[in-house]
Design an enzyme around this catalytic site. Sequence first.
Site, PDB file in Angstrom:
ATOM      1  N   SER A 360       0.829  -1.201   0.000  1.00  0.00           N
ATOM      2  CA  SER A 360       0.000   0.000   0.000  1.00  0.00           C
ATOM      3  C   SER A 360       0.865   1.254   0.000  1.00  0.00           C
ATOM      4  CB  SER A 360      -0.929  -0.007   1.219  1.00  0.00           C
ATOM      5  OG  SER A 360      -1.797   1.102   1.193  1.00  0.00           O
ATOM      6  N   TRP A 363       2.659   1.564  -3.391  1.00  0.00           N
ATOM      7  CA  TRP A 363       1.721   1.991  -4.429  1.00  0.00           C
ATOM      8  C   TRP A 363       1.536   3.505  -4.408  1.00  0.00           C
ATOM      9  CZ3 TRP A 363      -3.626   3.529  -3.479  1.00  0.00           C
ATOM     10  CH2 TRP A 363      -4.404   3.633  -4.631  1.00  0.00           C
ATOM     11  N   HIS A 364       1.584   4.087  -3.214  1.00  0.00           N
ATOM     12  CA  HIS A 364       1.378   5.527  -3.104  1.00  0.00           C
ATOM     13  C   HIS A 364       2.581   6.336  -3.555  1.00  0.00           C
ATOM     14  CE1 HIS A 364      -2.074   4.460  -0.525  1.00  0.00           C
ATOM     15  NE2 HIS A 364      -2.531   5.621  -0.908  1.00  0.00           N
ATOM     16  N   GLY A 365       3.778   5.794  -3.397  1.00  0.00           N
ATOM     17  CA  GLY A 365       4.952   6.544  -3.822  1.00  0.00           C
ATOM     18  C   GLY A 365       6.166   6.215  -2.998  1.00  0.00           C
TER      19      GLY A 365
END
Length: 510
Positions: A360, A363-365
């Site tokens: 997670s 995925w965000h950065g």
Amino acid sequence: MDALFIPLADIVGASVDQIKLISCLLVAYPLGSLFIRIPSSQPELKHLFNVAITLLFFFPVLKLYTAFFQLLASVLGTYYLTRYYHGSNMPWIAFIFVMGHLTVNHIIRAVYQLSYETLEVTGPQMVLTMKLTTFAWNVYDGRRPAADLDKWQTTKRVTQFPTLLEFLGYSFYFPGMLVGPYLDYADYMDLINETMFKKLPVKGKHGRNVPAGRKRVAYRKMLFGLVYLGIFVVLGGTWNFNISLTPWFLEQSMLKRIAIYQLVGPIERMKYYAIWTLTEGASILTGLGFTGLSPSGETLWTGAANVDVLVIEFPSNFKVLLDAWNMKTNVWLRECVYKRVTPKGKKPGFTSSMITFGTSAFWHGIASGYYLAFLTGGFITTIGRMARANIRPLVLPAPGAPPSIAKHAYDVVGTIITLLLLNYAASPFMLLTATSSFATWGRLGFYGHIIIGGSMTFFYTGGTKFFRRMQAKQAAKGEKLGFESPVTTPVHEKQFMVPPSFDQLVPPQK
């Protein structure tokens, strides 16, 4: 077309990219009403409509020419990989391919230090990543024996591979293209074919398959979304998590600092409520999200929801909060990561949980604040599970009895602690850097770490045994009185829900 957006951006005080994004979300409403008028007997027109509107958004409006072709490369790569490669590791290859492409763009964004006001490829690419990786698993499940699948996998499996046009229509479904929520391929084809409507005993106006009530719900969502957006525009510039880094904040007492942080938290979340509620309404206008009829015969449209505002702002515990936040991303992480990394025949455990939290964040950065936020969220989930398994059974009423004062007190305390921890853990996600995050936590007296550390120390140094003895005594007392004690089965890992994904109004950071 910038001449249409620059004056409005100056009036509102937002960036031109933000105004363009909101404009696309609002334009999706009348376009959704046009989409649903295309009869289900002409599915090709519906697919082409999705692609055409997405091109309209990306080219003349947003001017994201390169971004679109990057997304198209991910789409085509996933399509041909899943079609022609039948190996058991196919979904993981697709996952690495799509996620790797996204990560490269996250790095580019970080190198150029683009602010969250700048709209570029990573925002829509995050949504597309969920779509494409889910599709790969759905295809894989379609090639497995049905006996090996669970309920979700059986329902979503792809047994008939789509044509390229069908896949493009799915990938570029216009209401959720820019900020989500994503949908799986089975739901998309149900939307195209109007499958969910065909068995209804009551038809809509003029004998159409689409039931009545869709517009009422959709435009109500639009109204709420605009209200959330207005609150954020008016208050968000001053009252946000960055206030902790100001000299004024340091002048306040510790209790006042903590109280201020609880007030700015909901204001920060308003931008997420706004964009997700707006996209939900537009999706409903296309026919997505229909979940049946109420007992009174009213149509229900909750299937496209990505957030439940009241539950988030007044949660009884952290699990309830996570279940109501970014719902579609939670489903993706649960079905495509959490359950998939668990060895066959075993229950998901700590390793599965941490891989999911890490995915997670990844995925965000690449900002360090993301990893601090999700690592903290992992520990919050752990203590929440402990409290639910050890304390909650003691305050549950006997079967058939009304909730006791102890249960009400437990819920109130749970709500307060959950909100305190939410605003504490979410701050690194907004602040992005480890330096700012630790500075903020220090100015808040590290109260979140104190709650987490104190709880874990208590449970691991005898608290669990103490409450289990209390449960045993309660059960024995209940048997003497002739009724069953509330169930005291611990909450298992299978009930785990992944951490919230605090997406930015436009692509995050960094």
